[in-house]
Write a protein that holds these residues in place. Structure first.
Motif, mmCIF file in Angstrom:
data_model
loop_
_atom_site.group_PDB
_atom_site.id
_atom_site.type_symbol
_atom_site.label_atom_id
_atom_site.label_comp_id
_atom_site.label_asym_id
_atom_site.label_seq_id
_atom_site.Cartn_x
_atom_site.Cartn_y
_atom_site.Cartn_z
ATOM 1 N N UNK A 279 0.831 -1.212 0.000
ATOM 2 C CA UNK A 279 0.000 0.000 0.000
ATOM 3 C C UNK A 279 0.864 1.261 0.000
ATOM 4 N N UNK A 280 2.167 1.105 0.206
ATOM 5 C CA UNK A 280 3.046 2.279 0.128
ATOM 6 C C UNK A 280 2.929 2.910 -1.252
ATOM 7 N N UNK A 281 2.773 2.034 -2.261
ATOM 8 C CA UNK A 281 2.629 2.527 -3.624
ATOM 9 C C UNK A 281 1.398 3.432 -3.739
ATOM 10 N N UNK A 282 0.301 2.967 -3.109
ATOM 11 C CA UNK A 282 -0.928 3.761 -3.135
ATOM 12 C C UNK A 282 -0.741 5.094 -2.430
ATOM 13 N N UNK A 283 -0.088 5.043 -1.273
ATOM 14 C CA UNK A 283 0.115 6.255 -0.484
ATOM 15 C C UNK A 283 0.962 7.252 -1.270
ATOM 16 N N UNK A 284 1.980 6.738 -1.956
ATOM 17 C CA UNK A 284 2.844 7.639 -2.726
ATOM 18 C C UNK A 284 2.073 8.245 -3.898
ATOM 19 N N UNK A 285 1.268 7.415 -4.571
ATOM 20 C CA UNK A 285 0.458 7.944 -5.687
ATOM 21 C C UNK A 285 -0.461 9.056 -5.196
ATOM 22 N N UNK A 286 -1.159 8.799 -4.088
ATOM 23 C CA UNK A 286 -2.071 9.800 -3.528
ATOM 24 C C UNK A 286 -1.339 11.053 -3.103
ATOM 25 N N UNK A 287 -0.192 10.838 -2.439
ATOM 26 C CA UNK A 287 0.599 11.982 -1.967
ATOM 27 C C UNK A 287 1.083 12.829 -3.121
ATOM 28 N N UNK A 288 1.516 12.155 -4.167
ATOM 29 C CA UNK A 288 2.019 12.869 -5.350
ATOM 30 C C UNK A 288 0.905 13.702 -5.978
ATOM 31 N N UNK A 289 -0.279 13.106 -6.046
ATOM 32 C CA UNK A 289 -1.418 13.812 -6.626
ATOM 33 C C UNK A 289 -1.708 15.083 -5.834
ATOM 34 N N UNK A 290 -1.636 14.947 -4.489
ATOM 35 C CA UNK A 290 -1.878 16.108 -3.633
ATOM 36 C C UNK A 290 -0.833 17.183 -3.895
ATOM 37 N N UNK A 291 0.413 16.779 -3.983
ATOM 38 C CA UNK A 291 1.497 17.743 -4.212
ATOM 39 C C UNK A 291 1.293 18.482 -5.534
ATOM 40 N N UNK A 292 0.930 17.706 -6.572
ATOM 41 C CA UNK A 292 0.735 18.330 -7.885
ATOM 42 C C UNK A 292 -0.385 19.363 -7.810
ATOM 43 N N UNK A 293 -1.488 18.977 -7.147
ATOM 44 C CA UNK A 293 -2.645 19.877 -7.088
ATOM 45 C C UNK A 293 -2.316 21.139 -6.290
ATOM 46 N N UNK A 294 -1.544 20.971 -5.214
ATOM 47 C CA UNK A 294 -1.237 22.135 -4.373
ATOM 48 C C UNK A 294 -0.201 23.048 -5.037
ATOM 49 N N UNK A 295 0.886 22.462 -5.535
ATOM 50 C CA UNK A 295 2.001 23.305 -5.974
ATOM 51 C C UNK A 295 2.027 23.580 -7.472
ATOM 52 N N UNK A 296 1.432 22.693 -8.247
ATOM 53 C CA UNK A 296 1.479 22.914 -9.687
ATOM 54 C C UNK A 296 0.133 22.556 -10.303
ATOM 55 N N UNK A 297 -0.907 23.284 -9.906
ATOM 56 C CA UNK A 297 -2.246 22.879 -10.353
ATOM 57 C C UNK A 297 -2.391 22.871 -11.871
ATOM 58 N N UNK A 298 -1.510 23.589 -12.559
ATOM 59 C CA UNK A 298 -1.629 23.628 -14.016
ATOM 60 C C UNK A 298 -0.687 22.637 -14.706
ATOM 61 N N UNK A 299 0.152 21.958 -13.936
ATOM 62 C CA UNK A 299 1.054 20.981 -14.533
ATOM 63 C C UNK A 299 2.356 21.606 -15.015
ATOM 64 N N UNK A 300 3.317 20.735 -15.339
ATOM 65 C CA UNK A 300 4.654 21.183 -15.753
ATOM 66 C C UNK A 300 4.614 22.128 -16.948
ATOM 67 N N UNK A 301 3.977 21.645 -18.024
ATOM 68 C CA UNK A 301 4.044 22.397 -19.284
ATOM 69 C C UNK A 301 3.425 23.778 -19.154
ATOM 70 N N UNK A 302 2.230 23.841 -18.546
ATOM 71 C CA UNK A 302 1.542 25.121 -18.430
ATOM 72 C C UNK A 302 2.301 26.046 -17.486
ATOM 73 N N UNK A 303 2.835 25.486 -16.407
ATOM 74 C CA UNK A 303 3.588 26.312 -15.470
ATOM 75 C C UNK A 303 4.797 26.921 -16.163
#
Lengths: 344, 242
Positions: A279-303
């Motif tokens: 389940x560490x894999x799941x936790x990392x996926x979820x955590x990553x999603x949260x980080x993306x939404x908080x810090x880069x809501x528009x994604x790499x390319x748009x940012x």
């Protein structure tokens, strides 16, 4: 720099074509296959989720449906999956149009929940329709006829071809009148309707198109793994991965979903390799999603493009203000100040 | 030549609650007509009835001699009436160019859309210079001009403007009024405009109507109304009923 800007697509294609011959271990072929597969599916999801702004969490339903249709056709009718998949995916796209016609009466979070419900209905159906799907134990299908040593390479090239097709479709839609209508809907559905966009029809069509390549991906995957079960075919994480990749790369951009897949699929493999399939894999996926939404809501390319644009923006605003002054005699000097400060 | 004629129109948003109570308005070809009046007089409602957003329950709306009352909005648009609604009607996340293309969305011919866009760019060069910027980055006045430019994409015979100066700084509002004037003077466009800012609206208009409680109370050349004491009184809380 100029050379790269002009030819980077060709260079990237050559690298991708050469990759399986440089890295000859089957592991790399398999990794490459999944990178391209998810790049294609995320590109497809992006047509609905990115351009139109309707974020479906249930696209795994089309993945699973494509996988089962291809597997059943291979077992019962003896159809070669690599030939049948693009055709059977059309059926899935039509199913998506039908379901979209019902679900797209909702919007926002209600639509997201409706798509999850759709996925769960598919999953439960696949688990219980034992005569056709063989239930929870799953369905096997014949192995590819070519030698096991190279078994992954044809899949790699096959999906590379379809990724290019998906990108072309995505590019074509974005620059078409249809795509313009989709993007307008994302901005404001009411206004889009006011200027003459047939919003209902366009939403449903976009949903169908975005289901097509996901279904095709599911079909190819079922042949690749040669054994599928409802738990993996109708896994919500497949859809979540597409979303995560698209958002990481750049929601609503042409290359964002591809970039996201090229980052996330190898990263996910690394995590699985380091920590195992826990389940560490799941936790990392979820955590990553949260980080993306908080810090880069528009994604790499748009940012990145926003950052580059903003560096030039004060100058552009200045020019705009000056040409306003060309039309009008009024004192646009003050206006100009306003513009510049609003860009801070 | 009369291009738009509104005869005894009754319309409202709820059944039995009529905002327009048998209003009469006419606009001639190439004329800039302004409607003024206090809140709730039915100014915007007149525009909505014309553009088909609202269906009149009684009366007639004639455009170029043809009845358009109760027609669907997209069909009214095809007749050649463009409506620039109140507030921001551009798409903030889309580029200027995309916004312009949305203006001619009902047009299926790509080359024709590009040609018309070039024509509008000629009129408002700053739109061309900033065509790849997001409309949301524009100031209020620039957005208004973009919206007018977008309305021109359909090459309308007539433009309806709903409070173009709403929420704009005085300097910007002035620029927008200059633009409206140039529509009439340079393009020969017919304009029916609603304006809360009576003084500025009357200053650029040829003719004007003063609306109160869903009917036209006064009508005449804009300059005459500008100096009419009754207009001033109406705005200070008086009434014209007497």
């Amino acid at each position: 720099m100029e050379f790269l800007r002009r030819w980077w697509k060709l260079i990237a294609l050559l690298i991708l074509l050469a990759f399986p011959w440089v890295y000859r271990e089957p592991y790399y072929h398999s990794l490459g296959f999944f990178v391209l597969l998810y790049a294609m599916m995320a590109t497809s999801w992006n047509i609905m989720g990115g351009y139109t702004g309707y974020k479906s969490l249930g696209h795994s339903a089309f993945y699973g449906l494509g996988a089962y249709l291809v597997a059943i056709a291979a077992n019962k009718l003896g159809w070669n999956p690599l030939i049948s998949a693009p055709f059977l995916a059309i059926i899935v796209a039509l199913v998506a149009v039908l379901l979209g016609w019902i679900m797209l009466r909702t919007s926002g979070s209600a639509f997201v929940i409706a798509t999850i419900a759709m996925l769960l209905i598919f999953r439960i159906t696949a688990l219980n329709l034992r005569e056709i799907t063989k239930g929870a134990p799953g369905l096997s299908q014949p192995l590819p006829p070519w030698s096991p040593e190279f078994s992954r390479m044809p899949f790699y090239y096959y999906i590379l071809f379809w990724l290019i097709v998906a990108l072309f479709v995505s590019w074509y839609i974005r620059r078409s009148r249809f795509g313009l209508g989709l993007v307008a809907m994302r901005d404001d559905e009411g206004k889009a309707e006011m200027v003459g966009v047939n919003t209902t029809l366009y939403k449903i069509l976009a949903f169908g198109v975005s289901a097509y390549f996901v279904a095709l991906g599911g079909g190819v995957w079922s042949y690749f793994t040669s054994h599928i079960s409802p738990i993996y075919a109708f896994d919500i994480l497949v859809g979540v991965d597409m979303i995560l990749m698209t958002m990481l790369g750049g929601l609503g951009t042409l290359w964002g979903p591809v970039l996201g897949a090229f980052i996330l699929v190898p990263a996910r493999d690394l995590i699985l390799f380091k920590f195992g399939s826990t389940s560490i894999y799941l936790a990392i996926t979820g955590g990553l999603m949260m980080l993306v939404i908080i810090f880069m809501p528009k994604g790499f390319l748009t940012t990145i493009t926003d950052w580059v644009e903003n560096r030039h923006a004060p100058r552009a605003a200045h020019q705009g203000a000056r040409s306003m002054a060309d039309i009008y005699d009024s004192s646009s000097e003050k206006k100009q100040g306003e513009d510049e400060s609003s860009h801070e | 030549m009369m291009i738009l004629e509104i005869k005894n129109v009754v319309a409202g948003y709820l059944p039995d609650v009529n905002v327009l109570q048998g209003i009469n308005i006419h606009v001639s070809q190439g004329e800039l007509v302004c409607m003024i009046g206090p809140n709730g007089a039915g100014k915007s409602t007149v525009l909505r009835a014309i553009s088909g957003i609202l269906k009149p329950s009684q009366g007639e709306i004639l455009f170029g001699g043809k009845s358009i009352g109760g027609l669907r909005p997209d069909l009214v648009l095809r007749q050649g009436i463009a409506h620039v609604p109140q507030g921001h009607s551009s798409f903030p996340e889309m580029t200027v160019k995309e916004n312009m293309l949305m203006g001619a969305y009902v047009l299926n011919n790509r080359a024709e859309r590009e040609r018309r866009m070039d024509k509008v760019y000629e009129m408002f060069p700053f739109l061309k210079e900033r065509k790849n910027e997001k409309a949301g980055n524009f100031s209020g006045g620039q957005q208004k001009i973009l919206e007018v430019g977008r309305a021109l994409m359909l090459e309308p015979k007539m433009i309806l403007l709903d409070e173009p100066s709403l929420g704009l700084a005085p300097i910007t509002a002035k620029q927008v009024f200059e633009t409206i004037k140039s529509l009439k003077n340079e393009m020969g466009m017919t304009v029916l405009m609603v304006e809360q800012n009576a003084k500025s609206g009357l200053a650029i208009a040829d003719r004007a109507y003063v609306l109160e409680l869903g009917v036209e109370r006064l009508e005449g050349p804009a300059q005459t109304l500008l100096s009419d004491p009754r207009v001033a009184e109406l705005y200070l809380g008086g009434t014209l009923k007497s």
